[in-house]
Design a protein around this motif. Structure first.
Motif, PDB file in Angstrom:
ATOM      1  N   LEU A 182      31.120  61.436 100.171  1.00 31.88           N
ATOM      2  CA  LEU A 182      31.901  62.672 100.180  1.00 31.88           C
ATOM      3  C   LEU A 182      31.173  63.811 100.869  1.00 31.88           C
ATOM      4  O   LEU A 182      31.806  64.687 101.460  1.00 31.88           O
ATOM      5  N   VAL A 183      29.824  63.814 100.807  1.00 32.14           N
ATOM      6  CA  VAL A 183      29.043  64.891 101.406  1.00 32.14           C
ATOM      7  C   VAL A 183      27.803  64.311 102.056  1.00 32.14           C
ATOM      8  O   VAL A 183      27.471  63.131 101.896  1.00 32.14           O
ATOM      9  N   SER A 184      27.075  65.153 102.777  1.00 28.23           N
ATOM     10  CA  SER A 184      25.679  64.910 103.136  1.00 28.23           C
ATOM     11  C   SER A 184      24.914  66.149 102.663  1.00 28.23           C
ATOM     12  O   SER A 184      25.495  67.053 102.070  1.00 28.23           O
ATOM     13  N   TYR A 185      23.580  66.179 102.909  1.00 22.20           N
ATOM     14  CA  TYR A 185      22.773  67.286 102.396  1.00 22.20           C
ATOM     15  C   TYR A 185      21.943  67.921 103.503  1.00 22.20           C
ATOM     16  O   TYR A 185      21.364  67.223 104.335  1.00 22.20           O
TER      17      TYR A 185
ATOM     18  N   LEU B 288      33.331  63.276 103.929  1.00 20.61           N
ATOM     19  CA  LEU B 288      34.720  62.901 103.666  1.00 20.61           C
ATOM     20  C   LEU B 288      35.416  63.893 102.744  1.00 20.61           C
ATOM     21  O   LEU B 288      36.645  63.914 102.668  1.00 20.61           O
ATOM     22  N   ALA B 289      34.662  64.700 102.042  1.00 19.59           N
ATOM     23  CA  ALA B 289      35.242  65.820 101.287  1.00 19.59           C
ATOM     24  C   ALA B 289      35.034  67.086 102.112  1.00 19.59           C
ATOM     25  O   ALA B 289      33.939  67.347 102.598  1.00 19.59           O
ATOM     26  N   THR B 290      36.090  67.868 102.257  1.00 19.44           N
ATOM     27  CA  THR B 290      35.979  69.118 103.018  1.00 19.44           C
ATOM     28  C   THR B 290      35.622  70.295 102.118  1.00 19.44           C
ATOM     29  O   THR B 290      35.080  71.293 102.591  1.00 19.44           O
ATOM     30  N   SER B 291      35.933  70.180 100.823  1.00 18.89           N
ATOM     31  CA  SER B 291      35.596  71.254  99.878  1.00 18.89           C
ATOM     32  C   SER B 291      35.603  70.676  98.476  1.00 18.89           C
ATOM     33  O   SER B 291      36.136  69.586  98.223  1.00 18.89           O
ATOM     34  N   TRP B 292      35.003  71.424  97.540  1.00 18.41           N
ATOM     35  CA  TRP B 292      34.958  70.997  96.137  1.00 18.41           C
ATOM     36  C   TRP B 292      34.877  72.239  95.260  1.00 18.41           C
ATOM     37  O   TRP B 292      34.371  73.276  95.665  1.00 18.41           O
TER      38      TRP B 292
ATOM     39  N   LEU C 193      18.771  70.693 100.596  1.00 18.82           N
ATOM     40  CA  LEU C 193      19.418  69.747  99.688  1.00 18.82           C
ATOM     41  C   LEU C 193      20.703  70.314  99.087  1.00 18.82           C
ATOM     42  O   LEU C 193      21.090  69.990  97.966  1.00 18.82           O
ATOM     43  N   GLN C 194      21.368  71.156  99.881  1.00 14.41           N
ATOM     44  CA  GLN C 194      22.683  71.655  99.499  1.00 14.41           C
ATOM     45  C   GLN C 194      23.750  70.763 100.123  1.00 14.41           C
ATOM     46  O   GLN C 194      23.628  70.349 101.276  1.00 14.41           O
ATOM     47  N   PRO C 195      24.830  70.441  99.376  1.00  9.73           N
ATOM     48  CA  PRO C 195      25.863  69.558  99.931  1.00  9.73           C
ATOM     49  C   PRO C 195      26.644  70.226 101.051  1.00  9.73           C
ATOM     50  O   PRO C 195      26.968  71.413 100.980  1.00  9.73           O
TER      51      PRO C 195
END
Length: 549
Positions: free
Chosen positions: A77-80, A90-94, A84-86
């Motif tokens: 869903l993310v990378s860092y 595949l996720a655009t927001s959370w 080390l912040q997401p």
């Protein structure tokens, strides 16, 4: 992951003669792989990975050599970033609800699996409930509080939690939470699915071939969702070939000869890195492994009567010169550790803890106070130190350093090497040891990577990489468990600082060196943005500069 915990020290290089070389020709924190610039389209990137993976899917296994390859085909869903912040994948927001019990992800639209099927929220729901929660070694803990997954539409995933789990956002990249295609896995045995060796993903590269003992070949995904800053479709490369070269010397020669472009995961011996100091020809990246946040340590078996007294453990801590260990054994690749949370985990690290500088007089005094006076021949105590002899010919070097250090305060150390199975059995099953050494990944969140080493509930006989010291502190358990459920970031950090302070007073583990992962590459290899989880980068934004005429 377990393989790399055991073998990181060996994989980072031949350590013989380190004292002669002294510090390396560069300062580890000063170099990183070249990033930015204008991407060039085309070309095939050759990457060395060792050892050869056993499969090509990371959704239920954390072995690093698998993840370094599978992350180009399958995604999270993310990378860092380097802090080390997401950042979106595949996720655009959370969004997390104020009470911490609901976590909502908006998924990227228009994404296709490599077989042409649509990527949807159903894929995330299936993989979380049937794979990560049931089969993934860290996922079982990371997603334990997930009671239900709602999918109100094809591009929204809502996690309903029994209690807050703020650490989830630190474990949803392709290493910790790789997403599988539901339409190809549901109703079948996940662990034996043939697609584990011929993956179908959403990533920038499509699996084409696995020639066992030789290479894996990936080709450009023409339908990849990613685009560069100027709108140019990614990936830029035509393909990637992962080559399996078992011999470290042969990998060094292959990189010099241009047969490989990148050597991932510290597989070039440290003592060979001076052969790649020409910045016009090579780059050295020490940022790729920040996400793992690996610490080399010595662990006590606190079940032993003579090691139950914290003054004895504190004395050992004062007897080991971390700066010398870093220089002589690790050739400067890393930094002295100050506690259980590495300094790279900037959200939770605290320097406000008890520290143990080299102080032999203090160490001697503590042992005297504990009733361990020098006896015949100046000896106070005899202990064993176990290390994994199966991890390679250099595994004894840090053990020998610690043996020599403790001899100065009258502690006689017997080194015991066994193959990997013997080493793990002695520590985690038989519990028949005094000291052990290992390298363990701490990850971006202490609840995921650190708590397991100190938590009373994680004293599990026969389970590797749990609380093998046998240390139990009800007050620490309370603090760790409160931190795991605390949704307020400031209050959570305060609890984790308190946790670090307790551990550094009690020292059931001696945290010695924050280790550095080293990627060596041709200067032709470029990437738009560096990543904290770069060992598992998709390489959609990577390219090869043209060869000089």
């Amino acid at each position: 992951m377990s393989f790399h915990r055991r073998t990181l020290l060996t994989r980072t290089g031949a350590l013989g003669g380190a004292a002669v070389f002294g510090l390396p020709w560069w300062h580890p924190s000063a170099l990183a792989q070249a990033s930015g610039g204008t991407p060039v389209k085309g070309g095939v990137l050759n990457i060395a990975v060792s050892p050869e993976p056993t499969m090509l899917t990371s959704a239920f296994i954390t072995t690093m050599n698998i993840g370094m390859l599978s992350s180009k085909v399958l995604e999270g869903l993310v990378s860092y970033d380097l802090n080390l912040q997401p950042v979106p994948a595949l996720a655009t927001s959370w969004e997390q609800a104020a009470d911490g019990r609901t976590l909502t992800f908006k998924l990227r639209q228009g994404v296709k699996w490599h077989d042409g099927a649509d990527f949807t929220s159903a894929d995330v729901e299936y993989t979380l409930l049937e794979v990560w929660k049931k089969l993934h070694p860290f996922g079982r803990a990371a997603f334990a509080n997930v009671e239900k997954v709602d999918t109100p539409d094809r591009h929204t995933v809502v996690l309903r939690l029994s209690s807050p789990a703020p650490y989830i956002l630190n474990y949803i990249n392709t290493y910790g939470a790789q997403i599988l295609p539901k339409h190809l896995y549901a109703g079948k045995d996940v662990l034996t699915n043939p697609l584990n060796s011929a993956p179908v993903g959403t990533g920038p590269f499509v699996f084409k071939e696995w020639a066992k003992g030789s290479h894996v070949r990936l080709e450009r995904n023409p339908n990849y969702w990613g685009k560069g800053p100027d709108g140019t479709p990614q990936p830029y490369l035509d393909g990637i070939v992962f080559k399996f070269i078992p011999d470290a010397a042969a990998r060094t020669v292959a990189l010099e000869a241009g047969e490989i472009d990148v050597a991932l995961g510290s597989i070039i011996p440290l003592t060979n890195l001076n052969r790649f100091k020409d910045k016009a020809r090579y780059s050295i990246n020490t940022d790729d492994g920040r996400y793992l946040s690996t610490i080399f340590l010595t662990q006590f078996n606190v079940r032993r009567p003579h090691l139950q007294d914290k003054r004895v453990r504190q004395a050992f801590a004062h007897a080991i010169d971390r700066e010398a260990l870093l220089k002589i054994v690790f050739l400067g690749y890393g930094k002295p550790a100050t506690g259980p949370v590495p300094s790279s985990v900037v959200n939770y690290y605290s320097a406000d803890v008890r520290k143990y500088p080299l102080d032999l007089k203090k160490a001697e005094a503590l042992l005297d106070e504990a009733g361990l006076k020098r006896g015949a021949g100046g000896k106070r105590l005899a202990v064993t130190l176990d290390f994994d002899g199966g991890s390679g010919p250099t595994a004894s070097r840090p053990a020998e350093f610690i043996k020599q250090s403790l001899a100065k305060i009258g502690v006689d150390v017997e080194l015991r090497a066994g193959d990997t199975a013997t080493y793990l059995r002695r520590i985690f099953t038989d519990q028949d040891y005094d000291l052990m050494i290992s390298s363990l990944h701490r990850l971006p969140d202490p609840t995921l990577g650190v708590q397991r080493l100190y938590w009373t509930k994680n004293i599990i006989k026969g389970a590797p990489w749990t609380n093998g010291s046998g240390y139990s502190n009800p007050e620490l358990d309370r603090v760790m468990e409160a931190a795991a459920d605390e949704p307020d970031p400031a209050r959570r950090k305060a609890l984790i600082v308190q946790w670090q302070q307790i551990v550094q007073e009690e020292v059931p583990l001696l945290e010695l060196i924050e280790q550095t992962w080293v990627t060596v590459a041709s200067a032709r290899y470029r990437k738009l943005k560096p990543q904290g989880d770069g060992l598992f980068a998709s390489l959609a934004d990577a390219w090869l500069e043209p060869k000089s005429a």
